[in-house]
Design an enzyme around this catalytic site. Sequence first.
Site, PDB file in Angstrom:
ATOM      1  N   HIS A 119       8.004  15.363   1.708  1.00 38.92           N
ATOM      2  CA  HIS A 119       6.016  15.008   1.906  1.00 38.92           C
ATOM      3  C   HIS A 119       5.897  14.932   3.197  1.00 38.92           C
ATOM      4  CE1 HIS A 119       8.277  11.166   2.508  1.00 38.92           C
ATOM      5  NE2 HIS A 119       7.369  10.894   3.252  1.00 38.92           N
ATOM      6  N   HIS A 184       5.380   2.590  11.542  1.00 38.78           N
ATOM      7  CA  HIS A 184       5.686   2.200  10.316  1.00 38.78           C
ATOM      8  C   HIS A 184       7.202   2.744  10.071  1.00 38.78           C
ATOM      9  CE1 HIS A 184       6.328   6.968  10.196  1.00 38.78           C
ATOM     10  NE2 HIS A 184       7.396   6.706   8.988  1.00 38.78           N
TER      11      HIS A 184
END
Lengths: 271, 112
Positions: A119, A184
């Site tokens: 992804h 993140h």
Amino acid sequence: MLAAATVHFPTMTGWPERASDAHRAATTAGFARLGRAFADAGIETLVVFTSEHIVNLQPRLAPPFLIGVGESHEAFPEPQFKLAPLARRGDPELAEELVRGLYARGFDPAHSSELRLDHGTTLPLAQLGIGAEIRVVPIIVNSIFPPLPTLRRCRELGAAVAAAIGGSTSRRRVALLATGGISHTVGAPGMERNDPDFDAAFLGALAEGDLERACSHSDRVLDAAGNGTHEVRNWVAVASAMQPARPTVVTAIAFAPGWDTGVHQLLWETA
Amino acid sequence: MKAATLTQFLVDITRGHRKDEFARDPQGVLATSRLDDGLRAAVLSQDIGTLWLAGAHPMALMYFARAGGWANERYYRCIGDTELRRAASAEAAPSAAPGPSQTHRSSAPHAP
């Protein structure tokens, strides 16, 4: 040359409903703008500085830079993110030129004829509407298995890739894409938050074209902002490749509740 | 035991060349692994906390948990609780060796 940078967090496709309507719309609009820029430029090959999530890189073998030189790049199946497992057309001719061009410029990237894209690459390509006819040359930057290449080395890589593309005889219309998060965390405590202060500082440096400042963050600082923050290496590489151009800020969402991260996208356009 | 060895094993059995074999015969795969007995038991019992403390890469450990049917919420709660216990333990024994959470950091990679 044209270039863009975008986040690739998979909650945006796996669970889009978790974000607010406004954040979802802004993200969609951002991808649409970047995708339009690529389409309007009539690009033939997209060189993608990307990260991956233990598909090709493993502790067993984790080169700092890995270039996909295959005829095509299979997609690693990730149905949970609602991503179609589309194989992407490669560009072996340009990819090999890049490898050789980087060798000539003091870089020794690994190369692979059988890369699989996860992804980190498939999501932005899909969201940008990159057609199947566009060739893709992935440059995977190790951002998961330390020791990682330094930010300064990634900056040098970006410049070397730009020079190699400039010297290419394949005569493709080439654009660059950086994918990856700003701050993140994946798989560790803190995944529900990002570090907007770090993001603002890092992106501010990129926006001002101050790569010395952007590259001044130690791995410890990146760790503190979240283990996924190491993907900023891709952004540094593209920003360096596009120097002295400065990017336009296309999307800047400091924190999107529900997606639990920031949403950032930049676009570099040169005449 | 190097944390990298543990991580590589988790990768091999969740998305690598031993995935199918592990699904059929986990004990047989573990018996041929380079993991010590404690980690073999932790893998077999899905003791995520122990594997976390042993320095498994967070991403590889998360994939292992998912492969075992763990929801993300359960996984994150488990490692959060494990970190709290580790912090409490370190507080009680401040002269102890550096905590293994540093093995999850890129600036201190794969410490044993």
